[in-house]
Motif scaffolding. Structure first.
Motif, PDB file in Angstrom:
ATOM      1  N   GLU A   1       0.832  -1.193   0.000  1.00  6.27           N
ATOM      2  CA  GLU A   1       0.000   0.000   0.000  1.00  6.27           C
ATOM      3  C   GLU A   1       0.874   1.252   0.000  1.00  6.27           C
ATOM      4  OE1 GLU A   1      -2.982   0.085   3.091  1.00  6.27           O
ATOM      5  OE2 GLU A   1      -3.598   2.098   2.503  1.00  6.27           O
ATOM      6  N   GLY A   2       1.983   1.169   0.704  1.00  6.24           N
ATOM      7  CA  GLY A   2       2.900   2.315   0.795  1.00  6.24           C
ATOM      8  C   GLY A   2       3.483   2.710  -0.553  1.00  6.24           C
ATOM      9  N   THR A   3       3.782   1.721  -1.385  1.00 10.23           N
ATOM     10  CA  THR A   3       4.332   2.007  -2.714  1.00 10.23           C
ATOM     11  C   THR A   3       3.301   2.749  -3.558  1.00 10.23           C
ATOM     12  OG1 THR A   3       5.626  -0.007  -2.529  1.00 10.23           O
ATOM     13  CG2 THR A   3       5.452   0.954  -4.718  1.00 10.23           C
TER      14      THR A   3
ATOM     15  N   TYR B   1       0.884   4.510  -2.340  1.00 10.84           N
ATOM     16  CA  TYR B   1       0.726   5.831  -1.726  1.00 10.84           C
ATOM     17  C   TYR B   1       1.841   6.791  -2.152  1.00 10.84           C
ATOM     18  CZ  TYR B   1       0.093   9.395   1.863  1.00 10.84           C
ATOM     19  OH  TYR B   1      -0.091  10.589   2.509  1.00 10.84           O
TER      20      TYR B   1
END
Lengths: 117, 120
Positions: free
Chosen positions: A45-47, A49
């Motif tokens: 999810e961070g990538t 984001y």
């Protein structure tokens, strides 16, 4: 997700995210979930984001903060005109790249086709 | 006048306020998420030496936005940072390149090559 997959996704994930947003506005979480449904099971999810932050900085999306029942407001990303133009360019580039790679693959698989005999 | 003078000595007050707010938000995270934040923050310090205070604070605010939301949604830490946390950290840092020391050197290299290309 293999190392090669990660490397290849690097250059295309931005376009993929814009493509998803072209279908409908979405939260970061939604985008990750959709990618996972489509087989990118290990995408972080961070990538996603991080790329959304980049896309926002470059003015390709409009961002609206929508209050949520629990926790901080959610950021909803909508593709804007500039983003749509960028996405068009992405499809063009992708089409070119895909057709050249396909051609190369045919050549590797059938090296003597087209040779005069 | 006085405020200006103080800022000259201590750095922008607005930045300090944002920094404190960031610290508070981090403190309120559940322990596991806070630990992940600490780890990322530490990596940023080494891998993204950012010269501009406002860019640095912005980076941390963006990160805490993500982690706060993930904590509320119950997204596991592993799903936030992925199998390769360095990959994620680098993707994140790339967004703030304009605040890094190296950015000045990148511009300098481009200018030097421009000049040398004109000469040859």
């Amino acid at each position: 997700m293999g190392k090669q997959m990660t490397e290849m996704l690097k250059g295309t994930l931005e376009g993929i995210i814009l493509g998803i947003l072209a279908v409908s506005p979405a939260y970061g979480y939604d985008i990750t979930a959709r990618l996972r449904e489509q087989g990118f099971t290990e995408i972080a999810e961070g990538t996603v984001y991080a790329l959304l932050v980049r896309i926002e900085k470059r003015g390709l999306v409009d961002v609206e903060k929508v209050p949520s029942e629990k926790g901080p407001p959610r950021k909803v990303y909508t593709l804007n005109t500039q983003g749509a133009e960028y996405l068009d360019e992405f499809w063009g580039t992708w089409g070119f790249l895909a057709s050249r790679i396909e051609q190369l693959q045919q050549l590797v698989k059938h090296p003597h086709e087209g040779d005069p005999s | 006048m006085t405020a200006k003078w103080i800022e000259l000595v201590t750095g922008p007050l607005e930045e300090k306020r944002r920094w404190r707010r960031f610290k508070q938000r981090k403190e309120q995270l559940p322990a596991g998420y806070r630990r992940a934040m600490d780890g990322l923050e530490r990596y940023f310090m080494y891998a993204a030496p950012i010269a501009k205070g406002d860019v640095y604070v912005q980076m941390l605010e963006d990160l805490v936005d993500l982690v706060e939301r993930a904590a509320v949604d119950g997204t596991p830490v592993r799903s936030i940072v992925g199998e390769d946390p360095v990959e994620f950290a680098e993707a994140f840092i790339a967004n703030y390149a304009d605040g890094q020391w190296i950015d000045k050197e990148r511009r300098r290299l481009v200018e030097t090559i421009d000049r040398s290309a004109e000469e040859v």
